[in-house]
Design an enzyme around this catalytic site. Sequence first.
Site, mmCIF file in Angstrom:
data_model
loop_
_atom_site.group_PDB
_atom_site.id
_atom_site.type_symbol
_atom_site.label_atom_id
_atom_site.label_comp_id
_atom_site.label_asym_id
_atom_site.label_seq_id
_atom_site.Cartn_x
_atom_site.Cartn_y
_atom_site.Cartn_z
ATOM 1 N N ASN A 132 0.842 -1.198 0.000
ATOM 2 C CA ASN A 132 0.000 0.000 0.000
ATOM 3 C C ASN A 132 0.879 1.250 0.000
ATOM 4 O O ASN A 132 1.957 1.278 0.616
ATOM 5 C CB ASN A 132 -0.993 -0.003 1.172
ATOM 6 C CG ASN A 132 -0.398 -0.265 2.527
ATOM 7 O OD1 ASN A 132 0.625 -0.932 2.651
ATOM 8 N ND2 ASN A 132 -1.030 0.251 3.556
ATOM 9 N N GLU B 5 0.275 5.186 0.676
ATOM 10 C CA GLU B 5 -0.699 6.187 1.123
ATOM 11 C C GLU B 5 -0.311 7.587 0.644
ATOM 12 O O GLU B 5 0.775 7.802 0.077
ATOM 13 C CB GLU B 5 -0.817 6.119 2.655
ATOM 14 C CG GLU B 5 -1.373 4.768 3.090
ATOM 15 C CD GLU B 5 -1.635 4.658 4.580
ATOM 16 O OE1 GLU B 5 -1.181 5.529 5.359
ATOM 17 O OE2 GLU B 5 -2.310 3.677 4.966
ATOM 18 N N CYS C 213 -4.025 0.590 -2.510
ATOM 19 C CA CYS C 213 -3.932 -0.658 -1.749
ATOM 20 C C CYS C 213 -2.818 -1.547 -2.295
ATOM 21 O O CYS C 213 -2.429 -1.430 -3.471
ATOM 22 C CB CYS C 213 -5.238 -1.432 -1.862
ATOM 23 S SG CYS C 213 -6.563 -0.823 -0.816
ATOM 24 N N GLU D 30 -3.032 -4.701 -3.042
ATOM 25 C CA GLU D 30 -3.533 -5.545 -4.135
ATOM 26 C C GLU D 30 -3.451 -4.795 -5.461
ATOM 27 O O GLU D 30 -3.098 -5.349 -6.499
ATOM 28 C CB GLU D 30 -4.994 -5.945 -3.885
ATOM 29 C CG GLU D 30 -5.219 -6.826 -2.682
ATOM 30 C CD GLU D 30 -5.459 -6.047 -1.406
ATOM 31 O OE1 GLU D 30 -4.882 -4.950 -1.230
ATOM 32 O OE2 GLU D 30 -6.222 -6.551 -0.568
ATOM 33 N N CYS E 162 -10.111 -5.413 0.597
ATOM 34 C CA CYS E 162 -11.219 -4.457 0.737
ATOM 35 C C CYS E 162 -12.179 -4.627 -0.436
ATOM 36 O O CYS E 162 -11.867 -5.300 -1.433
ATOM 37 C CB CYS E 162 -10.683 -3.027 0.805
ATOM 38 S SG CYS E 162 -10.177 -2.358 -0.787
ATOM 39 N N CYS F 45 -10.854 -3.677 -3.878
ATOM 40 C CA CYS F 45 -9.845 -4.631 -4.390
ATOM 41 C C CYS F 45 -10.483 -5.953 -4.803
ATOM 42 O O CYS F 45 -10.015 -6.598 -5.732
ATOM 43 C CB CYS F 45 -8.728 -4.825 -3.377
ATOM 44 S SG CYS F 45 -7.621 -3.398 -3.350
HETATM 45 N N1 THU Z 1 -5.225 -1.786 2.639
HETATM 46 C C1 THU Z 1 -4.704 -2.537 1.629
HETATM 47 O O1 THU Z 1 -3.610 -2.253 1.123
HETATM 48 N N2 THU Z 1 -5.415 -3.615 1.190
HETATM 49 C C2 THU Z 1 -6.612 -4.009 1.726
HETATM 50 O O2 THU Z 1 -7.250 -4.904 1.200
HETATM 51 C C3 THU Z 1 -7.089 -3.394 2.959
HETATM 52 C C4 THU Z 1 -6.519 -2.048 3.234
HETATM 53 C C5 THU Z 1 -4.470 -0.616 3.096
HETATM 54 C C6 THU Z 1 -5.041 0.703 2.623
HETATM 55 C C7 THU Z 1 -4.509 1.657 3.658
HETATM 56 O O3 THU Z 1 -3.231 2.107 3.249
HETATM 57 C C8 THU Z 1 -4.350 0.804 4.909
HETATM 58 O O4 THU Z 1 -4.438 -0.549 4.504
HETATM 59 C C9 THU Z 1 -5.409 1.065 5.968
HETATM 60 O O5 THU Z 1 -6.682 0.948 5.446
#
Ligand code: THU
Length: 132
Positions: free
Chosen positions: A43, A45, A54, A56, A87, A90
């Site tokens: 991920n 941000e 994300c 994925e 999520c 994704c």
């Molecule tokens: N996150 C992911 O990378 N993949 C997911 O399926 C769930 C959430 C990340 C997004 C964000 O940077 C952090 O987790 C908190 O939500």
Amino acid sequence: MNNKNEMIQMARTAMKHAYAPYSKFNVGAVVRGENGQLYSGCNVENAAYPSGTCAEQSAISAMVTAGETKITEVLVMGDSEKLVSPCGACRQRIRELASDDTKIHICDINGIRKTVTLKELLPLSFSQENFK
Ligand code: THU
């Protein structure tokens, strides 16, 4: 190293490289392409929160950039004792390039804890098959 261990190792390495200064929640993901090759992502941000991506999404982008458009297996790992499941957005991104029976390995920091199919994660999904 067997296939699953290789996926776990790659996800763990990707997770360590996550850029998550806001949530402080590092995630690593690995997708397997049709030719057996593995692609990882983390991920990333952003101060403008919705612009973050994300793990994925990063892994899928790496696979498509390498010229593959079919996902045959997915693994997701978070830096937590709790499970990290893809999520909603994704799940839909995976749906675009995978099939109903594609296996998704859901991990905690120690390894795979649950394996489900995409259909179990995203029943009654919308895809190009729904176009008329
Ligand atoms: N996150 C992911 O990378 N993949 C997911 O399926 C769930 C959430 C990340 C997004 C964000 O940077 C952090 O987790 C908190 O939500």
